[in-house]
Design an enzyme around this catalytic site. Sequence first.
Site, mmCIF file in Angstrom:
data_model
loop_
_atom_site.group_PDB
_atom_site.id
_atom_site.type_symbol
_atom_site.label_atom_id
_atom_site.label_comp_id
_atom_site.label_asym_id
_atom_site.label_seq_id
_atom_site.Cartn_x
_atom_site.Cartn_y
_atom_site.Cartn_z
ATOM 1 N N HIS A 151 0.855 -1.224 -0.086
ATOM 2 C CA HIS A 151 -0.007 -0.019 -0.089
ATOM 3 C C HIS A 151 0.741 1.524 -0.065
ATOM 4 O O HIS A 151 1.223 1.647 1.215
ATOM 5 C CB HIS A 151 -0.936 -0.003 1.261
ATOM 6 C CG HIS A 151 -1.845 -1.295 1.329
ATOM 7 N ND1 HIS A 151 -1.321 -2.623 1.796
ATOM 8 C CD2 HIS A 151 -3.146 -1.157 1.052
ATOM 9 C CE1 HIS A 151 -2.404 -3.193 1.807
ATOM 10 N NE2 HIS A 151 -3.422 -2.576 1.488
ATOM 11 N N GLU A 199 -17.300 -5.470 24.415
ATOM 12 C CA GLU A 199 -16.228 -6.537 24.501
ATOM 13 C C GLU A 199 -14.975 -6.483 23.573
ATOM 14 O O GLU A 199 -14.118 -6.646 24.150
ATOM 15 C CB GLU A 199 -17.145 -7.890 24.122
ATOM 16 C CG GLU A 199 -17.982 -8.270 25.193
ATOM 17 C CD GLU A 199 -19.420 -7.801 24.976
ATOM 18 O OE1 GLU A 199 -20.317 -7.985 25.878
ATOM 19 O OE2 GLU A 199 -19.522 -6.941 24.219
ATOM 20 N N HIS A 230 -3.892 3.009 -3.428
ATOM 21 C CA HIS A 230 -4.212 2.467 -2.036
ATOM 22 C C HIS A 230 -3.602 1.271 -2.048
ATOM 23 O O HIS A 230 -2.714 0.924 -0.956
ATOM 24 C CB HIS A 230 -5.861 2.429 -1.780
ATOM 25 C CG HIS A 230 -6.180 1.526 -0.387
ATOM 26 N ND1 HIS A 230 -5.979 2.488 0.779
ATOM 27 C CD2 HIS A 230 -6.440 0.389 -0.175
ATOM 28 C CE1 HIS A 230 -6.167 1.502 1.678
ATOM 29 N NE2 HIS A 230 -6.436 0.255 1.262
ATOM 30 N N HIS A 270 -27.852 -17.346 24.341
ATOM 31 C CA HIS A 270 -26.864 -17.008 25.481
ATOM 32 C C HIS A 270 -25.895 -18.427 25.530
ATOM 33 O O HIS A 270 -25.127 -18.616 26.558
ATOM 34 C CB HIS A 270 -27.323 -16.457 26.466
ATOM 35 C CG HIS A 270 -27.532 -15.103 26.620
ATOM 36 N ND1 HIS A 270 -28.188 -14.384 25.523
ATOM 37 C CD2 HIS A 270 -27.260 -14.004 27.309
ATOM 38 C CE1 HIS A 270 -28.312 -13.142 25.861
ATOM 39 N NE2 HIS A 270 -27.804 -12.662 26.761
#
Length: 722
Positions: free
Chosen positions: A39, A451, A299, A512
């Site tokens: 890049h 999280e 890029h 869950h």
Amino acid sequence: MADFESGSNHDFPSRLDLLSVNTIRGLCMDAVQKAESGHPGTPMGIAPVAYTLWQKFLRFDPGDPIWPNRDRFVLSEGHASALLWSLLHLSGVRSVDPDYEVLGTPAVTLNDLKTFRELGSHCPGHPEYRLTSGVEATTGPLGQGVAMSVGMAISSQWLAARYNRDGVSRGSGGRPPGKLSPLFDFDVYALAGDGCMMEGISSEAASFAGHQKLSNLCWIYDSNHVTIEGHTDITFTEDVAARFLSYGWNVTTVADANNLEMVARAFHSFKAEHERPTLILVHSHIGYGSPWEDSPKAHGSPLGVEAVKATKRVLGMPDDVDFYIPDGIYHWFEQGIGTRGQAARTAWEANFKEYANAYPELADQVERMQRREAPPEWDADLPTFPADPKGLATRASSAEVLNAVARHVPWLLGGSADLEPSTKTWLQVDGGTAFEPDDRSARNFHFGVREHATAAIANGMALSKLRPFWSGFLIFSDYARGAIRLSALMEVPVIHIFTHDSIGVGQDGPTHQPVEQLASLRAMPGLLVFRPADASEVVETWRVVGGFRREPAVLVLSRQALPTFDRQHLHGAEGVARGAYVLADPPDGGQPDVLLLATGSEVALALSARDELAGEGIGAQVVSMPCWELFDRQPADYRDSVLPPEVTARVGIEQASTLGWDRYVGPAGAVIGMHTFGASAPLKQLLHKFGFTPDRVTEAARAVVRQARARSETEAQGEDRP
């Protein structure tokens, strides 16, 4: 663009500034072009900002790139790694060996740059911690770097609150006493791109950093408005500055990345800010000076040989010389970051000697942290748990052990992603308070429902040599998986604590109930996954994990109570250190007819089945397997003693996906596990529905024993034939 040699461009304060920036651009172009991969555009656009930071502001000694109070620079847009490799080379950063002893060789040689992205080069495609000195964090997955930088900034403030002393030293070597300087006050810089800002983890991390008022944190947002698919206006049109203002950040804008005076003012703005983290929003031009400037073509692929030559001509560089470094550039960097960094490091070391004389205990802690070495006898006071058929949840026993460890390891700290009342990870030591802007010495953290950022922040703290843990429900490890993977890739000893380990969460239902998470985590190289069976195994798990220096660990703990085994009639839990061990021999003490293998709550189930099988004359040996990865590392003779090869009748039991169990039970064995996502119901009903009962285990054991005996008879008959 101004002529490369004249340096007449008013945006560059001196000819050598212009030479340096364009040298960086040239090295990046050439490295990517030679590799035919990489890049180039991002390094070319943001080079003036990175150069200004390193040469004028960053407190970093190239001669000792690991001294504890150095500023940190994290390249969050890791695809621009050629930029970092060029900076490390031109700055003369020295290499560091795995034992953290500074070596005399360059971290990045010119040959490394010429072999960018090739096997054995210290210039890989993305920055890799531990591979190349001067890399503070492994980056590439966008957003991870900025999130880890939050953990680093937290570490600086926590270390300052705990270890800085304003008192007067006693003096040494005949010198008069003098006032101690701060031991820790490092700043953290992270260079991010449009992709980092799009990733959700950056929002989580920025929100937390703003709440915490981490004024030693500076994110540089390289806004070049280009991603792989095109210009960002096809998908990303939000007002980033307004977003960060709403997070409580100081925001300053640099309209032109090439204006070094404007860039310097932005960094001065950061240094003057003492209440908020800072975002420097820089408008840059991807592929600056090339035919593909401001184009997505700059890029993710080389510019092309002719485009590189054309760009060099625009920049005033010789177009027929690759990896061109003008005379005087090395010396210029040595005079800048080299001289400034060495002076700062030398002063810090002198200060630390005075500090150690005045505060030897604290100095010893600082030195042990740097070596990732636990204090002596850190595990001397771990609790013991008596046999108890009712027992307690392993999350509860872990809470007791965690606090016992924390009393002896002052730099053990952490928190939960808003689930501490369930995960039981609150530290009662040092007042039991939470880390907040008005209490930087606290060891508990409220990370909020974040999280992914929480795990990444823990990585950043570990990279700063603290010993962090964080906790959540096992099912939500999926949200944090990218950061957990990086902890293993970087070899940093983060402790990931997950509770609610199975369908034992009951009526919360399949959303869950973790099923595939254990197999997924076990698939990560270098990650050690522990699922202890009772409180005694929890103690031994912590004893093992507490001594790790480079390995992250996952603790998988139960919500429901598990019996604490009577070790007088069973083997001791110290076998956890070897990953798996024989917990119970066959009742008659002879050769087992069947092996019952289990982890966590299912070990008790295996023991119940063993007793039932004994009444039928079938000798079952129960093997607890709390950590597969440790077991796989053991010598073959130990593994064979636990899983005798001649005993092919085997049953694996785990309330999770059966993936992976085949290598332990073998082709003749059986596995009782999960093949669906579970269901919402009380625990006892779920255990019956999915076959986690003594009857189901004994049925499976009988079947594999019958098959094994039939095979033995067939083989014996074959041997009897003439």
